[in-house]
Design a protein around this motif. Structure first.
Motif, short mmCIF file in Angstrom:
data_model
loop_
_atom_site.label_atom_id
_atom_site.label_comp_id
_atom_site.label_asym_id
_atom_site.label_seq_id
_atom_site.Cartn_x
_atom_site.Cartn_y
_atom_site.Cartn_z
N ASN A 112 -58.44 -85.36 29.73
CA ASN A 112 -59.66 -84.80 29.13
C ASN A 112 -60.79 -84.61 30.14
O ASN A 112 -61.84 -84.07 29.81
CB ASN A 112 -60.15 -85.69 27.99
N ASN A 134 -49.41 -82.87 26.58
CA ASN A 134 -49.44 -81.45 26.30
C ASN A 134 -50.69 -80.80 26.93
O ASN A 134 -51.78 -81.35 26.85
CB ASN A 134 -49.47 -81.29 24.76
N ASN A 136 -53.28 -78.32 26.46
CA ASN A 136 -53.80 -77.59 25.30
C ASN A 136 -54.28 -76.20 25.71
O ASN A 136 -55.23 -76.07 26.49
CB ASN A 136 -54.96 -78.40 24.70
N LEU A 138 -55.98 -74.15 24.17
CA LEU A 138 -57.36 -73.87 23.76
C LEU A 138 -58.35 -74.35 24.82
O LEU A 138 -59.47 -73.86 24.91
CB LEU A 138 -57.68 -74.57 22.44
N ARG A 161 -59.62 -75.44 33.48
CA ARG A 161 -60.29 -75.72 32.21
C ARG A 161 -61.18 -74.54 31.82
O ARG A 161 -61.90 -74.00 32.66
CB ARG A 161 -61.15 -76.99 32.32
#
Ligand SMILES: NC(=O)c1ccc[n+]([C@@H]2O[C@H](COP(=O)([O-])OP(=O)(O)OC[C@H]3O[C@@H](n4cnc5c(N)ncnc54)[C@H](OP(=O)(O)O)[C@@H]3O)[C@@H](O)[C@H]2O)c1
Length: 165
Positions: A112, A134, A136, A138, A161
Motif C-alpha cells: 500500500n 494481488n 490492484n 484500480l 501507482r
C-alpha cells in the motif's frame, strides 16, 4: 523518494518455496542485479538468510524483531518504517529509489506504500508456500512490458501507482 518493489511471481502468485526461489531464470537475476546495483535495499530476515550473504555494492537493510540479530554487512532494524527512514537518510549515497526486495511478509506490509512495482511474471504455475499480493488494477497501471521465452515464458512488467487525485 521513490519506494519500489522488485519481485518475480508465477501465474498463481507464488514467489517462494522452502525459503528459496522456485525457478532459475538467469535473465531475471541479471535484471535484479542491474536494477538494484548501488541502491538501498530493504528485506525481511528470511529473505536475507535465503540469499545467504549481503548483496554487494548495495545498502542491505534487514527487518527483524530479534534484538540479538547482527549479521555482518547488514543494518538490522525492528520495523519497516525504520528501514525506510535509514534508506531516506542515505539518499545522497544510494540514490532516491529504495528497493523492497521481499519476501512475502514484507511485500504484504508495504504494497500500500509503494510507487513502482517491477514484477517479473512467470507464465506458469508453481507450487510454493509464499505468495505475492494481488496488484490492484484500480491502484496501479502497467507502464512497461517486455516478453521473454527462455527458459520459460515470462514478462518484465512495470507498474506505477495511479495518481488518485
Ligand atoms: N520471487 C521473489 O521475487 C522473491 C523475493 C524475495 C524473497 N522470496 C522468497 O520469499 C520467501 C521468504 O519470504 P517470507 O515471507 O517467508 O519472509 P520475509 O518477509 O523475507 O522475512 C520474514 C521475517 O522478517 C521479519 N519481519 C517481517 N515483518 C516484520 C515487521 N513488520 N516488523 C519486524 N520484523 C518483520 C521477521 O524476522 P524475525 O523472525 O527475525 O523477527 C520475519 O520472520 C523465500 O522463499 C524467498 O526465496 C522471493
Amino acid at each position: 523518494m521513490i519506494l519500489s518493489h522488485i519481485v518475480a511471481a508465477s501465474e498463481n502468485d507464488v514467489i517462494g518455496v522452502n525459503n528459496d526461489l522456485p525457478w532459475d531464470i538467469p535473465e531475471d537475476l541479471k535484471f535484479f542485479r542491474e536494477k538494484t546495483k548501488g541502491k538501498a535495499l530493504i528485506m525481511g530476515r528470511k529473505t536475507f538468510e535465503s540469499v545467504g550473504h549481503p548483496l554487494p555494492k548495495r545498502l542491505n537493510v534487514v527487518v527483524s524483531r530479534q534484538k540479538d540479530y547482527h549479521p555482518e554487512g547488514a543494518v538490522v532494524v525492528p520495523s519497516v518504517d525504520e528501514a525506510i527512514q535509514i534508506c531516506e537518510s542515505k539518499i545522497s549515497e544510494y540514490g532516491d529509489e529504495i528497493f523492497i526486495i521481499g519476501g512475502g511478509q514484507i511485500f504484504r506490509d508495504t504494497i500500500n506504500m509503494v510507487d513502482i512495482i517491477y514484477l517479473t511474471r512467470i507464465h506458469k504455475k508453481y507450487d510454493g508456500d509464499i505468495k505475492y499480493p494481488n496488484v490492484n488494477p484500480l491502484l496501479f497501471e502497467q507502464i512497461e512490458r517486455r516478453d521473454r521465452k527462455e527458459p520459460v515464458p515470462f514478462s518484465f512488467l512495470t507498474y506505477k501507482r495511479k495518481n488518485t487525485f
